[in-house]
Write a protein that holds these residues in place. Structure first.
Motif, PDB file in Angstrom:
ATOM      1  N   ARG A   1     129.533-116.759  -3.799  1.00 44.58           N
ATOM      2  CA  ARG A   1     128.342-116.347  -2.758  1.00 44.58           C
ATOM      3  C   ARG A   1     128.992-116.157  -1.440  1.00 44.58           C
ATOM      4  O   ARG A   1     129.927-116.516  -1.085  1.00 44.58           O
ATOM      5  CB  ARG A   1     127.854-118.032  -2.665  1.00 44.58           C
ATOM      6  CG  ARG A   1     126.395-117.705  -3.152  1.00 44.58           C
ATOM      7  CD  ARG A   1     125.436-119.260  -2.942  1.00 44.58           C
ATOM      8  NE  ARG A   1     126.194-120.405  -2.316  1.00 44.58           N
ATOM      9  CZ  ARG A   1     126.341-121.385  -2.620  1.00 44.58           C
ATOM     10  NH1 ARG A   1     126.104-121.855  -4.000  1.00 44.58           N
ATOM     11  NH2 ARG A   1     127.036-122.330  -1.921  1.00 44.58           N
TER      12      ARG A   1
ATOM     13  N   GLY B   1     128.557-117.525   1.193  1.00 56.17           N
ATOM     14  CA  GLY B   1     129.037-118.915   1.841  1.00 56.17           C
ATOM     15  C   GLY B   1     130.381-119.482   1.464  1.00 56.17           C
ATOM     16  O   GLY B   1     130.877-120.546   2.007  1.00 56.17           O
TER      17      GLY B   1
ATOM     18  N   SER C   1     130.081-118.661   6.830  1.00 56.95           N
ATOM     19  CA  SER C   1     128.985-119.643   7.297  1.00 56.95           C
ATOM     20  C   SER C   1     128.288-119.055   8.224  1.00 56.95           C
ATOM     21  O   SER C   1     128.419-117.871   9.016  1.00 56.95           O
ATOM     22  CB  SER C   1     129.952-120.773   7.864  1.00 56.95           C
ATOM     23  OG  SER C   1     130.292-120.628   9.088  1.00 56.95           O
TER      24      SER C   1
ATOM     25  N   ASP D   1     115.248-119.705   4.419  1.00 60.20           N
ATOM     26  CA  ASP D   1     115.972-120.984   3.925  1.00 60.20           C
ATOM     27  C   ASP D   1     117.050-120.109   2.730  1.00 60.20           C
ATOM     28  O   ASP D   1     118.017-120.674   2.456  1.00 60.20           O
ATOM     29  CB  ASP D   1     115.160-122.108   3.210  1.00 60.20           C
ATOM     30  CG  ASP D   1     114.403-122.700   4.238  1.00 60.20           C
ATOM     31  OD1 ASP D   1     115.126-122.798   5.415  1.00 60.20           O
ATOM     32  OD2 ASP D   1     113.495-123.382   3.929  1.00 60.20           O
TER      33      ASP D   1
ATOM     34  N   ARG E   1     120.059-118.907   4.102  1.00 56.97           N
ATOM     35  CA  ARG E   1     121.021-120.034   4.409  1.00 56.97           C
ATOM     36  C   ARG E   1     121.488-120.613   3.306  1.00 56.97           C
ATOM     37  O   ARG E   1     122.907-121.130   3.553  1.00 56.97           O
ATOM     38  CB  ARG E   1     120.106-121.145   5.231  1.00 56.97           C
ATOM     39  CG  ARG E   1     119.638-120.831   6.665  1.00 56.97           C
ATOM     40  CD  ARG E   1     119.094-122.038   7.362  1.00 56.97           C
ATOM     41  NE  ARG E   1     118.494-121.582   8.637  1.00 56.97           N
ATOM     42  CZ  ARG E   1     119.140-121.021   9.727  1.00 56.97           C
ATOM     43  NH1 ARG E   1     120.525-121.149   9.613  1.00 56.97           N
ATOM     44  NH2 ARG E   1     118.587-120.651  10.955  1.00 56.97           N
ATOM     45  N   ALA E   2     121.199-120.555   2.103  1.00 54.68           N
ATOM     46  CA  ALA E   2     121.610-120.936   0.948  1.00 54.68           C
ATOM     47  C   ALA E   2     122.623-120.317   0.478  1.00 54.68           C
ATOM     48  O   ALA E   2     123.609-120.554  -0.172  1.00 54.68           O
ATOM     49  CB  ALA E   2     120.395-121.354  -0.263  1.00 54.68           C
TER      50      ALA E   2
ATOM     51  N   ALA F   1     125.579-121.176   2.275  1.00 56.42           N
ATOM     52  CA  ALA F   1     126.077-122.653   2.220  1.00 56.42           C
ATOM     53  C   ALA F   1     127.434-122.705   1.483  1.00 56.42           C
ATOM     54  O   ALA F   1     127.852-121.700   0.668  1.00 56.42           O
ATOM     55  CB  ALA F   1     125.156-123.482   1.271  1.00 56.42           C
TER      56      ALA F   1
ATOM     57  N   GLY G   1     129.661-126.422  -3.299  1.00 51.55           N
ATOM     58  CA  GLY G   1     129.380-127.751  -3.544  1.00 51.55           C
ATOM     59  C   GLY G   1     130.581-128.222  -4.505  1.00 51.55           C
ATOM     60  O   GLY G   1     131.378-127.110  -4.977  1.00 51.55           O
TER      61      GLY G   1
END
Lengths: 333, 96
Positions: free
Chosen positions: A256, A258, A262, B22, B25-26, B29, B32
């Motif tokens: 991704r 990200g 950012s 959103d 934005r995801a 991110a 995780g």
């Protein structure tokens, strides 16, 4: 490249408040000279009209650019040299972002035009630049005449990066057209990155994914003329580029945006610190080597891959092939 | 002063105008714990764990510094990253 343009808009929001800063000095890092067609004419460089200037931006946007094409390409911008009264001038077309994004769609806030700047003035804000002779068959004087004419006409920047519509131009489109008009090869766009996250970003910006015309497409080691910029050596510069190649290689279909980049609450895009630190370290890998490798030497790739493994964990020498069900290249859809 | 306040108000208004859904934005991110990032410091999750290939001699040479003066353990190269780290110059060098 449309995504790249939009992200430039985002980034410009970030830099707008930074004010001015003094630029580091531009150093000539190398030149390919001979007694024939490459006699030094300007600061030791064999500069001629029609040569191509490729630059690498110091901004975080360069980490966005690297992800746009399906294949890796070095450099973020391309322009043309025109020698006028003995002085090399650089012509390019560049997009800028209005101070404020008054329009909801970011791309609608990008505007730009053609510029004419002295070579060192042009290179100074960049991390690095290399100069290349035009491709075989292309008349350098005609290439220069083409960009001078476009400058005179007041060509506008194409904020939608449409290679098929030449009423407005983006940087690599201008250079491709100039080369073709001068008898050189026809240069076509390349497939863009089929990574689903990149496609999603391009859709958001309203930029049809599928094609990209990266600046680095014009870099051919056989036509290398000279290098200048902020790195200490060409080896350092190409170690840095090798790091970006490794980042691109690791950006497999399951990654991704990200993971490398950012975005803040105001839409400003930045590169994650561990990513920029990795590229910066790569630029120093051979600082203490008494016999540093030349660009293209496989020692650079080996050292950078080891640094990447140390920094981010091991990664197969050959990236995993896309699995069944992975998103196919958009160009094929 | 009034002009300055207006300027700030315009800035805030402008910032509010940026439409970042959103979903986007995801996409931006950070990874995780369950994500298979190939950029995570340490072992990444996408590729099967593999042993480090033997480092080529040249690469090993490249990162070796001069021996410490006291004959102790050689230290890694000093961090001199600043000159190539991305910076915001405010200039338009980062063109497209």
């Amino acid at each position: 490249m449309k995504l790249a343009r939009a992200v430039i808009a985002l980034m410009a929001l970030g830099v707008a408040g930074c004010g001015t800063m003094s630029l580091p000095p531009v150093r000539v890092l190398g030149a390919k000279t001979d007694e024939g067609a490459h006699k030094p004419t300007y600061n030791g460089l064999p500069i001629k009209s029609g040569q191509i200037v490729l630059t690498e931006s110091p901004d975080a946007t360069s980490y966005v650019f690297v992800l746009i094409p399906k294949k890796f390409y070095a450099f973020t911008h391309v322009a043309v040299i025109s020698v006028e009264d003995g002085e090399p001038w650089v012509y390019d077309v560049t997009g800028e972002v209005k101070t404020f994004p008054f329009k909801k769609r970011l791309m609608d806030n990008v505007t730009g035009k053609m510029y004419r700047r002295r070579l060192f003035e042009y290179v100074a804000p960049n991390l690095y630049a290399e100069i290349y002779d035009p491709p075989a068959g292309a008349d350098g004087e005609k290439i220069a005449a083409f960009v001078r004419q476009k400058y005179k006409e007041g060509a506008e920047f194409d904020s939608y990066f449409d290679f098929n519509d030449h009423s407005k131009l983006f940087c690599s489109e201008l250079v491709a057209m100039a080369i073709e008009s001068a008898g050189g090869p026809v240069i076509k766009p390349e497939p863009s990155n089929p990574n689903p996250s990149i496609i999603e970003g391009m859709k958001w910006l309203g930029v049809p994914p599928g094609e990209a015309l990266p600046a680095g497409l014009f870099a051919d080691p056989a036509r290398y003329v000279g290098a200048l910029g902020q790195f200490h050596t060409r080896t350092a510069a190409w170690s840095y580029f090798e790091a970006k190649r490794e980042l691109h290689r690791r950006f497999t279909m399951d990654q991704r945006m990200g993971f490398m980049l950012s975005i803040d609450g105001n839409g400003r895009v930045d590169v994650r610190p561990e990513i920029s630190a990795f590229a910066a370290r790569a630029g120093h890998l051979f600082d203490n080597d008494p016999n540093p490798p030349e660009p293209g030497d496989p020692r650079i790739e080996a050292a950078v891959r080891k640094l990447a493994a140390d920094s981010f964990g091991p990664f197969p020498a050959t990236a995993p092939a896309p699995k069944p069900g992975d998103t196919p290249p958009v160009a094929a859809q | 002063m009034r002009m300055r306040r207006s300027f700030i108000a315009i800035l805030l208004l402008a910032a509010g105008c940026v439409d970042v859904p959103d979903g986007i934005r995801a996409e931006f991110a950070g990874p995780g714990a369950a994500d298979r990032s190939n950029y995570r410091p340490g072992r990444h999750g996408s590729a099967p764990p593999v042993e480090d290939p033997p480092a080529p001699k040249a690469a090993a040479t490249a990162v070796t510094t001069e021996p410490a003066a006291d004959g102790g353990v050689a230290t890694p190269p000093a961090s001199t990253d600043g000159d190539v780290a991305p910076v915001s110059t405010g200039a338009d060098g980062g063109a497209v």
